[in-house]
Motif scaffolding. Structure first.
Motif, PDB file in Angstrom:
ATOM      1  N   PHE A   1       1.528   9.120  -1.772  1.00 40.40           N
ATOM      2  CA  PHE A   1       1.008  10.204  -2.596  1.00 40.40           C
ATOM      3  C   PHE A   1       0.314  11.289  -1.763  1.00 40.40           C
ATOM      4  CE2 PHE A   1      -2.379  12.172  -5.117  1.00 40.40           C
ATOM      5  CZ  PHE A   1      -1.593  12.846  -6.034  1.00 40.40           C
ATOM      6  N   PRO A   2      -0.595  10.938  -0.857  1.00 44.83           N
ATOM      7  CA  PRO A   2      -1.205  12.004  -0.050  1.00 44.83           C
ATOM      8  C   PRO A   2      -0.194  12.729   0.835  1.00 44.83           C
ATOM      9  CG  PRO A   2      -2.522  10.018   0.087  1.00 44.83           C
ATOM     10  CD  PRO A   2      -1.265   9.658  -0.629  1.00 44.83           C
ATOM     11  N   VAL A   3       0.784  12.007   1.358  1.00 42.58           N
ATOM     12  CA  VAL A   3       1.805  12.656   2.188  1.00 42.58           C
ATOM     13  C   VAL A   3       2.611  13.633   1.339  1.00 42.58           C
ATOM     14  CG1 VAL A   3       3.912  12.257   3.515  1.00 42.58           C
ATOM     15  CG2 VAL A   3       1.926  10.772   3.849  1.00 42.58           C
ATOM     16  N   ALA A   4       3.033  13.216   0.152  1.00 42.09           N
ATOM     17  CA  ALA A   4       3.793  14.099  -0.737  1.00 42.09           C
ATOM     18  C   ALA A   4       2.944  15.299  -1.165  1.00 42.09           C
ATOM     19  CB  ALA A   4       4.268  13.332  -1.961  1.00 42.09           C
ATOM     20  N   PHE A   5       1.657  15.087  -1.381  1.00 44.46           N
ATOM     21  CA  PHE A   5       0.764  16.183  -1.766  1.00 44.46           C
ATOM     22  C   PHE A   5       0.654  17.216  -0.648  1.00 44.46           C
ATOM     23  CE2 PHE A   5      -3.412  18.140  -2.261  1.00 44.46           C
ATOM     24  CZ  PHE A   5      -3.340  18.552  -3.586  1.00 44.46           C
ATOM     25  N   VAL A   6       0.513  16.760   0.569  1.00 45.68           N
ATOM     26  CA  VAL A   6       0.390  17.674   1.708  1.00 45.68           C
ATOM     27  C   VAL A   6       1.694  18.441   1.913  1.00 45.68           C
ATOM     28  CG1 VAL A   6       0.114  17.780   4.220  1.00 45.68           C
ATOM     29  CG2 VAL A   6      -1.446  16.402   2.841  1.00 45.68           C
TER      30      VAL A   6
ATOM     31  N   TYR B   1       0.801  -1.220   0.000  1.00 47.40           N
ATOM     32  CA  TYR B   1       0.000   0.000   0.000  1.00 47.40           C
ATOM     33  C   TYR B   1       0.838   1.276   0.000  1.00 47.40           C
ATOM     34  CZ  TYR B   1      -3.708  -3.288   1.093  1.00 47.40           C
ATOM     35  OH  TYR B   1      -4.570  -4.326   1.034  1.00 47.40           O
ATOM     36  N   ALA B   2       2.098   1.197  -0.345  1.00 47.63           N
ATOM     37  CA  ALA B   2       2.987   2.369  -0.329  1.00 47.63           C
ATOM     38  C   ALA B   2       2.492   3.497  -1.236  1.00 47.63           C
ATOM     39  CB  ALA B   2       4.402   1.961  -0.693  1.00 47.63           C
TER      40      ALA B   2
END
Length: 91
Positions: free
Chosen positions: A18-23, A12-13
């Motif tokens: 992706f959401p962490v990088a987006f934030v 599930y990486a």
């Protein structure tokens, strides 16, 4: 238990990163905008071609445009062809 956790993280990486990088990107973008402030309007800068054209027009202001060198006078000053430089003058 750890092998199951590592397998789940590997599986599930993309869904987590992706959401962490987006934030992180959004926070960095807004932080940079806050530090720099609002952009100031800049003057229109002239391109190099426009500056060159203006300079050439200024050079021609006091000259007569009808008095130009003839083609024969221009040809006297053209350099020899690059291929003929190493040949002897006899041939």
């Amino acid at each position: 238990m750890w092998p199951v956790v590592w397998t789940a993280m590997r599986t599930y990486a993309p869904y987590v990163t992706f959401p962490v990088a987006f934030v992180v990107g959004a926070v960095g973008y807004h932080l940079e905008w806050f530090i720099r402030g609002t952009p100031k309007p800049r003057e229109e800068e002239k391109s190099i071609l426009e500056l060159r054209e203006e300079r050439k027009l200024q050079e021609q202001v006091g000259t007569d445009g009808t008095q130009v060198l003839s083609l024969k006078e221009k040809l006297e000053f053209t350099p020899k062809a690059a291929l003929n430089r190493n040949r002897s003058e006899k041939s």
